[in-house]
Design an enzyme around this catalytic site. Structure first.
Site, PDB file in Angstrom:
ATOM      1  N   GLN A   1       2.110  -1.294  -4.653  1.00  0.00           N
ATOM      2  CA  GLN A   1       3.649  -1.076  -4.326  1.00  0.00           C
ATOM      3  C   GLN A   1       3.670   0.491  -4.400  1.00  0.00           C
ATOM      4  O   GLN A   1       4.659   1.014  -4.810  1.00  0.00           O
ATOM      5  CB  GLN A   1       4.704  -1.637  -4.999  1.00  0.00           C
ATOM      6  N   SER A   2       2.596   1.243  -4.209  1.00  0.00           N
ATOM      7  CA  SER A   2       2.450   2.734  -4.430  1.00  0.00           C
ATOM      8  C   SER A   2       3.352   3.343  -3.338  1.00  0.00           C
ATOM      9  O   SER A   2       3.352   3.268  -2.035  1.00  0.00           O
ATOM     10  CB  SER A   2       0.923   3.179  -3.996  1.00  0.00           C
TER      11      SER A   2
END
Length: 474
Positions: A157-158
């Site tokens: 989930q960068s």
């Protein structure tokens, strides 16, 4: 005390004034990340042209509109930063800047303490947050070097990977993302996970549970990663996604992983440009050196009564904090910078920040210009029930929505420090940097569902007239 127009009642005709009143590693491959610290780049020489004088009567009658967004321009650093080296040659306009500053009415502050917030979460929509400022410099260099694609790496989930994917597509560059599948326990029964996080089980129990999940983690790299949060945007804009397990990430390292993909693309005739984790190298540091200039200019638009004593930010990869710290130190802002690290530990980030500063020949010890405290909590990107309740409380009481991974943990750490050491903060004026990351909340919906029960079925009394077709459903 004057207020800026954002969240103020200043008439639209009034002179504008300001409002006055950081994927990261769950398991850091420290030895390889240090290879990225003293990032050396050779900016191409800036070229300038001088337009010949044109008589007024021969000037064109119409002029094409000019737009700054997505334009590449020669970069002129602030005067107080010109001794840094090397200096970037160009910058791309990717963010909607300046981002507003306004007073943040947090509850239970120490006596006479005032907190303001700089809304870098409002620097864009799908391209938003602190990563945008770094990418303005990094992608300018990528284009100058003739790159046709971008490689970067981060967690599943960068925010950085999402911002990079969008910015690359804006500039007609392909984007390749290496994402670490670090969503703990996603294959375990949901009841077990929720019970653990709500009860904040003893660390030993957490470790045992992670070891059990270790057996299941490898399977995640062979499954569709889904469309939650940042992943949805990345896949919508056509980013190429390569999945690695957290074990592969830890054992191989981010530098070797990106280099492996780079060699593959080079063999296919592509021209890749590699951006490190979080966009955090010495060039990326300029994003928040430039932000300090922006803050100073916003303060000048006030009545001169406000000066910040402290600047607070989350720290996840290092360059945001390095830029804030060296910028505040070099300029006459001279606010004390406090960083709350959400991964690794303070000692690691003092060393990493030092490498970034050395890469621009700042000539200062990181420990002299930034105070780094631990706000990681359980582990990177995993929240306790108290942390999520805090995010909800702040949203409900102030209207500011914090992301749970970065700014949420940093604000939680700041408020905890204020409660435990009120004398340290009494009477001070604090600027908190909201680094964005709103899309990360979508990965926390199951954990937060019990906190958000304020809904009900509307009770429509039988005496209210009813007639079919009265209400038009658009």
């Amino acid at each position: 005390m004057s207020c800026c127009r954002f969240l103020s009642s200043t008439p639209l005709s009034a002179h504008p004034v300001i409002i006055i009143g950081s994927n990261k590693n769950l398991l850091s491959d420290k030895t390889t990340r240090h290879l990225q610290i003293a990032y050396s780049y050779s900016p191409p020489a800036a070229t300038y042209s001088t337009k010949p004088s044109i008589p007024m009567d021969s000037a064109p009658k119409t002029q094409e509109p000019t737009f700054d967004f997505l334009t590449k321009k020669p970069y002129v650093p602030p005067s107080w930063a010109t001794n840094l080296s090397p200096l970037p040659s160009h910058i791309f306009s990717l963010g909607h800047l300046p981002t507003p500053i306004h007073k943040w009415n947090l509850p239970d502050l120490p006596k006479n303490t005032e907190v303001y917030i700089k809304r870098d979460d409002l620097s864009g929509m799908q391209l938003s947050g602190n990563k945008v400022r770094k990418l303005e410099f990094l992608l300018a260099e990528a284009v100058a070097q003739g790159a046709d694609c971008i490689i970067t790496i981060g967690g599943i989930q960068s925010n950085h990977c999402r911002a990079t994917a969008v910015a690359a597509r804006y500039l007609n560059l392909d984007c390749y993302l290496i994402l670490r599948t670090s969503r703990y326990l996603v294959m375990l029964p949901k009841l077990l996970l929720v019970t653990l996080l709500r009860s904040n089980a003893h660390l030993l129990g957490w470790i045992v549970l992670m070891e059990f999940n270790h057996i299941l983690m490898q399977a995640l790299v062979d499954k569709d990663p889904g469309l939650t949060g940042n992943l949805l945007v990345e896949r919508l804009v056509g980013a190429h996604i390569d999945l690695v397990s957290k074990e592969e990430y830890a054992n191989v390292g981010s530098v070797a992983l990106t280099n492996t993909l780079k060699e593959k693309l080079l063999s296919e005739g592509r021209k890749p440009y590699v951006i490190p984790v979080g966009g955090s190298n010495s060039l990326g540091t300029w994003g928040y050196i430039e932000a300090i200039r922006e803050i100073k200019e916003q303060l000048k638009k006030g009545n001169g009564e406000l000066a910040f004593d402290d600047i607070v930010s989350a720290c996840g990869s290092g360059a945001t904090v390095a830029g804030l710290a060296v910028g505040s130190w070099l300029s006459d802002l001279r606010a004390k910078v406090h960083a709350y690290c959400v991964c690794d530990d303070p000692e690691y980030f003092y060393e990493f920040t030092q490498g970034l500063l050395d890469g621009i020949q700042a000539g200062i010890d990181s420990r002299d210009i930034v105070d780094i405290q631990n706000a990681k909590g359980l582990v990177y990107a995993i929240n306790t029930a108290e942390e999520l309740a805090f995010v909800k409380q702040i949203a409900q009481s102030t209207g500011v929505v914090l992301d749970p991974v970065y700014s949420g943990k940093a604000a939680y750490g700041m408020m905890k420090d204020m409660a435990e050491n009120p004398a340290k903060w009494e009477g001070r004026k604090v600027l908190f940097i909201h680094t964005g990351g709103l899309l990360g909340l979508y990965d926390k919906t199951e954990q937060m569902s019990s906190l958000l029960g304020n809904w009900r079925r509307m009770d429509i009394h039988e005496s209210v007239p009813r007639k079919e077709g009265t209400g038009k459903m658009f």
